[in-house]
Motif scaffolding. Sequence first.
Motif, PDB file in Angstrom:
ATOM      1  N   GLY A  15       0.741  -1.192  -0.009  1.00 21.87           N
ATOM      2  CA  GLY A  15       0.006   0.043  -0.023  1.00 21.87           C
ATOM      3  C   GLY A  15       0.772   1.284   0.029  1.00 21.87           C
ATOM      4  O   GLY A  15       1.962   1.216   0.425  1.00 21.87           O
ATOM      5  N   ILE A  16       0.284   2.165  -0.294  1.00 23.09           N
ATOM      6  CA  ILE A  16       0.756   3.526  -0.274  1.00 23.09           C
ATOM      7  C   ILE A  16       0.024   4.572   0.717  1.00 23.09           C
ATOM      8  O   ILE A  16      -1.182   4.662   0.315  1.00 23.09           O
ATOM      9  N   TYR A  17       0.691   4.759   1.858  1.00 19.78           N
ATOM     10  CA  TYR A  17      -0.376   5.307   2.894  1.00 19.78           C
ATOM     11  C   TYR A  17       0.258   6.547   3.407  1.00 19.78           C
ATOM     12  O   TYR A  17       1.404   7.030   3.149  1.00 19.78           O
ATOM     13  N   THR A  33       5.094   2.944   2.630  1.00 17.60           N
ATOM     14  CA  THR A  33       4.623   1.939   2.070  1.00 17.60           C
ATOM     15  C   THR A  33       5.156   0.780   2.896  1.00 17.60           C
ATOM     16  O   THR A  33       4.795  -0.298   2.079  1.00 17.60           O
ATOM     17  N   TRP A  34       5.596   0.565   3.809  1.00 23.85           N
ATOM     18  CA  TRP A  34       5.914  -0.587   4.762  1.00 23.85           C
ATOM     19  C   TRP A  34       5.170  -0.624   5.695  1.00 23.85           C
ATOM     20  O   TRP A  34       5.714  -0.466   6.783  1.00 23.85           O
ATOM     21  N   VAL A  45      -0.771  -3.597  13.923  1.00 22.43           N
ATOM     22  CA  VAL A  45       0.110  -3.138  12.823  1.00 22.43           C
ATOM     23  C   VAL A  45       1.519  -2.930  12.919  1.00 22.43           C
ATOM     24  O   VAL A  45       1.747  -2.447  14.071  1.00 22.43           O
ATOM     25  N   MET A  46       2.287  -3.033  11.971  1.00 20.27           N
ATOM     26  CA  MET A  46       3.518  -2.736  11.966  1.00 20.27           C
ATOM     27  C   MET A  46       3.723  -1.897  10.922  1.00 20.27           C
ATOM     28  O   MET A  46       3.187  -1.652   9.774  1.00 20.27           O
ATOM     29  N   MET A  47       4.868  -0.810  11.187  1.00 22.02           N
ATOM     30  CA  MET A  47       5.429  -0.059  10.011  1.00 22.02           C
ATOM     31  C   MET A  47       6.973   0.240  10.048  1.00 22.02           C
ATOM     32  O   MET A  47       7.279   0.098  11.333  1.00 22.02           O
ATOM     33  N   CYS A  48       7.604   0.368   9.117  1.00 16.16           N
ATOM     34  CA  CYS A  48       9.021   0.547   9.096  1.00 16.16           C
ATOM     35  C   CYS A  48       9.282   1.876   8.770  1.00 16.16           C
ATOM     36  O   CYS A  48       9.038   2.484   7.955  1.00 16.16           O
ATOM     37  N   LEU A  49      10.269   2.719   9.392  1.00 15.15           N
ATOM     38  CA  LEU A  49      10.855   3.884   9.344  1.00 15.15           C
ATOM     39  C   LEU A  49      12.299   3.848   9.279  1.00 15.15           C
ATOM     40  O   LEU A  49      12.852   3.331  10.025  1.00 15.15           O
ATOM     41  N   ARG A  50      12.865   4.775   8.319  1.00 16.17           N
ATOM     42  CA  ARG A  50      14.099   5.057   8.426  1.00 16.17           C
ATOM     43  C   ARG A  50      14.726   5.727   9.970  1.00 16.17           C
ATOM     44  O   ARG A  50      13.714   6.446  10.261  1.00 16.17           O
ATOM     45  N   PRO A  51      15.572   5.632  10.439  1.00 14.78           N
ATOM     46  CA  PRO A  51      15.979   6.161  11.750  1.00 14.78           C
ATOM     47  C   PRO A  51      15.968   7.862  11.764  1.00 14.78           C
ATOM     48  O   PRO A  51      15.794   8.382  12.826  1.00 14.78           O
TER      49      PRO A  51
END
Length: 154
Positions: A15-17, A33-34, A45-51
């Motif tokens: 998905g693009i959120y 998108t993750w 739910v989980m989501m990933c982010l750059r630090p």
Amino acid sequence: MSSPLELVLRKLPTGIYIVTAGRGEDARVLTNTWITQITTDPPRVMMCLRPYRKQQQLLASGEPFCIHLLGADQYELCLPYVESEPVAGPEFARREGEAPLRREAAAYVDCIAEGQVKIGDHDMFWGRVVGGEILRNTEILTTAHFGDPYRSST
């Protein structure tokens, strides 16, 4: 130049959120998108982010976040938040105790951040789902429609 493996991994649709995190005037917005559901009982739910993302500090302190699912015809709504992570503007409704909501979205999921772990070059955050609603019955936007907004050669 991309390797064959990088090219095929870019074909995995997600998905693009739009995600808002935090409350009040400090809430931030980004395109992600993750994101995926990871448990059903209770729903999480989980989501990933750059630090380096500003939402990192908000989520690490247990702030609420709102995942906005976009309609397939709403790609342009995510573009302002791909490279920048601005404070949520007037197009987002402020809600007591929740992250800001953009009512033009097709649907949304409200969450409370519960934890995080470093995974490679990203941090994975997970949250307990506390609410949500379908606002418009439509096909949901994914990277299969337009590619990944973070990568120009999808």
